[in-house]
Design an enzyme around this catalytic site. Sequence first.
Site, PDB file in Angstrom:
ATOM      1  N   TYR A 189      59.619 -51.022  88.110  1.00  0.00           N
ATOM      2  CA  TYR A 189      58.854 -49.863  87.882  1.00  0.00           C
ATOM      3  C   TYR A 189      59.276 -49.071  86.593  1.00  0.00           C
ATOM      4  O   TYR A 189      60.127 -49.644  85.895  1.00  0.00           O
ATOM      5  CB  TYR A 189      59.368 -48.893  88.954  1.00  0.00           C
ATOM      6  CG  TYR A 189      58.550 -47.456  89.189  1.00  0.00           C
ATOM      7  CD1 TYR A 189      57.447 -47.544  89.315  1.00  0.00           C
ATOM      8  CD2 TYR A 189      59.473 -46.217  88.601  1.00  0.00           C
ATOM      9  CE1 TYR A 189      56.572 -46.136  89.111  1.00  0.00           C
ATOM     10  CE2 TYR A 189      58.671 -45.069  88.561  1.00  0.00           C
ATOM     11  CZ  TYR A 189      57.570 -45.026  88.772  1.00  0.00           C
ATOM     12  OH  TYR A 189      56.670 -43.696  88.736  1.00  0.00           O
ATOM     13  N   ASN A 191      60.507 -46.613  85.141  1.00  0.00           N
ATOM     14  CA  ASN A 191      61.786 -45.871  84.693  1.00  0.00           C
ATOM     15  C   ASN A 191      62.987 -46.921  84.899  1.00  0.00           C
ATOM     16  O   ASN A 191      64.272 -46.575  84.592  1.00  0.00           O
ATOM     17  CB  ASN A 191      62.043 -44.580  85.085  1.00  0.00           C
ATOM     18  CG  ASN A 191      62.259 -44.681  86.424  1.00  0.00           C
ATOM     19  OD1 ASN A 191      62.315 -45.744  87.293  1.00  0.00           O
ATOM     20  ND2 ASN A 191      62.362 -43.286  87.201  1.00  0.00           N
ATOM     21  N   LYS A 192      62.909 -47.889  85.581  1.00  0.00           N
ATOM     22  CA  LYS A 192      63.892 -49.115  85.714  1.00  0.00           C
ATOM     23  C   LYS A 192      64.637 -49.751  84.688  1.00  0.00           C
ATOM     24  O   LYS A 192      63.844 -49.412  83.522  1.00  0.00           O
ATOM     25  CB  LYS A 192      63.401 -49.948  86.920  1.00  0.00           C
ATOM     26  CG  LYS A 192      62.924 -49.084  88.281  1.00  0.00           C
ATOM     27  CD  LYS A 192      64.444 -48.394  89.007  1.00  0.00           C
ATOM     28  CE  LYS A 192      63.824 -47.455  89.953  1.00  0.00           C
ATOM     29  NZ  LYS A 192      62.797 -47.853  90.989  1.00  0.00           N
ATOM     30  N   THR A 193      65.576 -50.600  84.925  1.00  0.00           N
ATOM     31  CA  THR A 193      66.312 -51.068  83.716  1.00  0.00           C
ATOM     32  C   THR A 193      65.516 -51.967  82.992  1.00  0.00           C
ATOM     33  O   THR A 193      65.788 -52.251  81.857  1.00  0.00           O
ATOM     34  CB  THR A 193      67.811 -51.709  84.159  1.00  0.00           C
ATOM     35  OG1 THR A 193      67.535 -52.823  85.058  1.00  0.00           O
ATOM     36  CG2 THR A 193      68.624 -50.553  84.517  1.00  0.00           C
TER      37      THR A 193
END
Length: 390
Positions: A189, A191-193
């Site tokens: 997604y 905003n994930k790493t």
Amino acid sequence: MQAPSPSPPFLPFARPDIGDAEINAVGAAMRSGWVTTGPKTKEFEQAFTDYLGGQGLQSVAVNSATAGLHLALEALGLGPGDEVIAPTLTFTATVEVVRYLGADPILVDVDPVTLNIDPVKIRAAITPRTKAIMPVHYGGLACDMDAILAIAQEHGLKVVEDAAHALPTTWCGTLVGQLQSDVTVFSFYANKTITTGEGGMAVTRDPALAQRMRVMRLHGMNRDAFDRFTSKTPAWYYEVVAPGFKYNMTDVAAAMGVEQLARLPQFVERRQHLAARYHEQLASLPLTLPAIAPPGDTHAWHLYVIRLKEGAAVTRDAVIQGLSDRGIGTSVHYVPLHRHPYWRDRYQLTPAMFPQADAAYQAMISIPLFTAMTDADQDRVIHALHEVLG
Ligand SMILES: *Cc1c(COP(=O)(O)O)cnc(C)c1O
């Protein structure tokens, strides 16, 4: 995303780090004539398996972690009457998939230091209906996987890790994704790493589970379009073996994923640098700082969650407002599931049943932590917190 504001510019709580490599790769995928699941998706799956250490693992690319979690539980045969133990301090996706299958999540409290699911609470929640445990590596810090896997083995339970925050995270030196659970699911997604816009990866060492998830991610068809397109046997023939889902990853997304994964080592370094600076510069404030990984282990630092200490002169909401007034975005991870109407009402949950998660929720703020922020951006956050809390 945010409206333009006078200086200083708004600093969001998270922003994806997408460069020319990703943009060029996406362009190439679009020009290739193969935009849906195809060679890029296979390449991304192989690169992901290699990143985790290869041997014996299979990676199944999907269009979200939510889809991956659903496929994992479906492949494990979960159904009505079954129970799955999960933490209350998580995103609703972790357990909504349990309901998709007609089973029931049993929510339990977290450890007050790590904010990860408390193994003691897992044990206490086991009933004859319990089929699986879903640990969530909160913020990117590994759960106590030795304890969780031991409980699972003792009681014959499956383990599906929600590793949406945990790329890369290690437990006792082993990468999450390589542990002895049944399936581990990562999220890409925004905003994930790493991100593919929307996307996820389900990882397993069990070939039967991998095969079931591959079939079910694409309508329950026993051959995908790329397979049929490239195969020597007649291209039009396939068989439907189950009423599957539409969860496949596109090659456009996978092209982005391949480039993001190649940058992951730099991303990790940057996140660790920023987390260490927060730790140093916020130490004097009336805050509980997030737990760090044990020596030698990796914290993915997807989130940096601070908690106001009891008796602080200001409220959590006033701190959020103070930061917002200074052009700094924050978030809260999470409004615990027991406070959301659907979960609360369906299972008659109250805050008193989850004292640790509930207290943490009332005190917590996720402050900006993303690879594209500069040290100067971070100094603004640190300075603002000193002003608001000083
Ligand atoms: C982001 C997230 C998910 C869902 O990931 P998607 O890829 O958006 O479906 C699941 N669980 C947790 C803990 C998450 O943070």
